[in-house]
Design a protein around this motif. Structure first.
Motif, PDB file in Angstrom:
ATOM      1  N   TRP A  72     -11.602  -1.084   3.100  1.00 28.11           N
ATOM      2  CA  TRP A  72     -12.409  -0.057   3.764  1.00 28.11           C
ATOM      3  C   TRP A  72     -13.701   0.202   3.009  1.00 28.11           C
ATOM      4  CZ3 TRP A  72     -10.964   0.339   8.509  1.00 28.11           C
ATOM      5  CH2 TRP A  72      -9.629   0.056   8.830  1.00 28.11           C
ATOM      6  N   GLY A  73     -13.715  -0.067   1.725  1.00 29.20           N
ATOM      7  CA  GLY A  73     -14.952   0.028   0.974  1.00 29.20           C
ATOM      8  C   GLY A  73     -15.882  -1.135   1.270  1.00 29.20           C
ATOM      9  N   SER A  74     -15.328  -2.204   1.843  1.00 32.66           N
ATOM     10  CA  SER A  74     -16.125  -3.400   2.168  1.00 32.66           C
ATOM     11  C   SER A  74     -16.769  -3.307   3.550  1.00 32.66           C
ATOM     12  CB  SER A  74     -15.239  -4.652   2.119  1.00 32.66           C
ATOM     13  OG  SER A  74     -14.617  -4.799   0.859  1.00 32.66           O
ATOM     14  N   TRP A  83      -1.935  -5.622  -7.187  1.00 33.17           N
ATOM     15  CA  TRP A  83      -1.788  -4.382  -6.434  1.00 33.17           C
ATOM     16  C   TRP A  83      -1.020  -3.313  -7.205  1.00 33.17           C
ATOM     17  CZ3 TRP A  83       2.983  -2.351  -4.739  1.00 33.17           C
ATOM     18  CH2 TRP A  83       4.092  -3.178  -4.957  1.00 33.17           C
ATOM     19  N   THR A 109       0.824  -1.205   0.000  1.00 38.90           N
ATOM     20  CA  THR A 109       0.000   0.000   0.000  1.00 38.90           C
ATOM     21  C   THR A 109       0.860   1.257   0.000  1.00 38.90           C
ATOM     22  OG1 THR A 109      -1.756  -1.160   1.205  1.00 38.90           O
ATOM     23  CG2 THR A 109      -1.804   1.249   1.253  1.00 38.90           C
ATOM     24  N   LYS A 163      -9.383  -8.434   1.135  1.00 39.37           N
ATOM     25  CA  LYS A 163     -10.158  -7.557   0.269  1.00 39.37           C
ATOM     26  C   LYS A 163      -9.230  -6.521  -0.344  1.00 39.37           C
ATOM     27  CE  LYS A 163     -14.153  -9.320   1.642  1.00 39.37           C
ATOM     28  NZ  LYS A 163     -15.048 -10.078   0.730  1.00 39.37           N
ATOM     29  N   ASN A 164      -9.300  -6.354  -1.662  1.00 45.36           N
ATOM     30  CA  ASN A 164      -8.484  -5.335  -2.314  1.00 45.36           C
ATOM     31  C   ASN A 164      -8.856  -3.939  -1.840  1.00 45.36           C
ATOM     32  OD1 ASN A 164      -6.780  -6.946  -3.910  1.00 45.36           O
ATOM     33  ND2 ASN A 164      -8.375  -7.210  -5.459  1.00 45.36           N
ATOM     34  N   ASN A 165     -10.140  -3.721  -1.607  1.00 46.51           N
ATOM     35  CA  ASN A 165     -10.619  -2.441  -1.091  1.00 46.51           C
ATOM     36  C   ASN A 165     -11.316  -2.700   0.228  1.00 46.51           C
ATOM     37  OD1 ASN A 165     -11.554   0.160  -0.673  1.00 46.51           O
ATOM     38  ND2 ASN A 165     -13.216  -0.020  -2.167  1.00 46.51           N
TER      39      ASN A 165
END
Length: 347
Positions: free
Chosen positions: A242-244, A46, A18, A238-240
């Motif tokens: 915080w969106g999950s 990534w 990240t 999860k790739n995203n």
């Protein structure tokens, strides 16, 4: 200015990835940066989306440690950069050898873990500059006798959340853990499970992360023995992430050591308060009275008391907006400007 940024191998599913991606996406136009992974990346998803004229991705597939070190030497000798940033102590060996062929090349150390848990720290004496991601690492470098004038505290970058994650509604609180799944060792989820087995209120622990199958199996057995299995949801990687997460009341971390504890900063950015072990190093730089609390590593009773006080309302934090503003210094624009300014001025 030409820079090589290097590390032996990455899984593609961690906090380092990240941070590195944010660096690669924000390299100033005055700098050519080559990102070298002699051992490649197990998952390359990534790195997708990085297409810049002044950024070059160099992924090889060596698995033998000697081959990885030799590849580091060969690449740096051929490309002749002004500076090499390494995130691995052992790579300092081939960099020292390459410097015999590359006049005035700077060797920069950028460790992402507490030095109490890295190998070959004696090699750090040979570096010209140090980028420390926490004040704990600054202290550890001082204990090694590193000249403080060579050490720069840079932290790690995070993007300020565009939207805050709301708290849950109802009696059951949503607790979250984001990170690698490990029974003990660094992430120490066994301690988290033992803590939660003493919490007296309704909760659901949402785990976002992946790890070896045997680690998860050991944790499942522990959860069964503690009687908390029905309180845990395993969400995987999860790739995203915080969106999950649709809602959360509290983020938890029980690590035995960290470098920076990126997940804590990301939780705070989304307005979520945190409770973490005061491990070396990182959490102490992030957590304050507005956004969370620290407990002594291994002190299960202290952690249980904090969580129970949170449930009863005895322990209060700032508002979600106050929490997200409490870590302003870590947000990406400020970080990137400081990061490359340090490197350029040290040329």
């Amino acid at each position: 200015m030409k820079i090589v940024l290097t590390y032996p191998f990455l899984t593609g599913k961690g906090g380092m990835e990240t941070v590195i991606k944010k660096i690669l996406l924000n390299v100033p136009s005055t700098i050519q940066l080559d990102f070298l992974l002699p051992g490649g990346s197990k998952d390359e998803s990534w790195i997708k989306g990085i297409s810049r004229n002044n950024v070059k991705l160099v992924f090889h597939d060596f698995s033998n440690p000697v081959s990885i070190l030799y590849d580091t030497f060969s690449y740096v000798r051929k490309e002749k950069p002004d500076a090499v940033i390494t995130m691995n102590n052992l790579q300092i060996i081939p960099l020292l050898a390459a410097r015999s062929f590359v006049k005035n090349m700077k060797i920069i150390s950028w460790n992402h873990f507490s030095l109490k848990h890295t190998k070959a720290n004696f090699l750090l004496q040979k570096c010209d500059l140090f980028l420390a991601i926490s004040s704990g690492i600054v202290d550890e470098l001082g204990e090694l006798g590193i000249d403080s004038s060579k050490v720069h505290l840079v932290y790690n970058p995070i993007d300020k959340a565009e939207t805050l994650i709301p708290s849950s509604q109802g009696k059951e609180k949503k607790l979250i853990y984001v990170g690698r799944v490990q029974y003990e060792d660094q992430k120490n989820l066994a301690e988290l499970f033992k803590i939660l087995s003493h919490v007296n209120y309704a909760y659901r622990l949402e785990i976002y992360g992946d790890g070896p199958t045997q680690e998860k199996e050991k944790l499942n057995k522990l959860a069964d023995s503690l009687g908390i299995s029905t309180n845990i949801t395993w969400n995987g990687w999860k790739n995203n992430v915080w969106g999950s997460i649709k809602c959360a009341d509290l983020a938890l971390l029980t690590s035995s050591y960290e470098g920076f504890a990126l997940a804590l900063a990301e939780a705070a950015s989304h307005g979520i308060p945190v409770i973490s072990s005061d491990c070396p190093s990182g959490p102490r730089d992030i957590i304050n009275s507005v956004n969370g609390r620290l407990y002594e590593p291994g002190n299960i009773n202290q952690a249980v008391s904090l969580i129970n006080d949170f449930f009863t309302g005895k322990l209060k934090f700032g508002t979600p907006k106050e929490i997200t503003n409490s870590i302003e210094k870590f947000y990406t624009p400020n970080y990137i400007n400081n990061f490359f300014k340090i490197i350029s001025e040290e040329k």
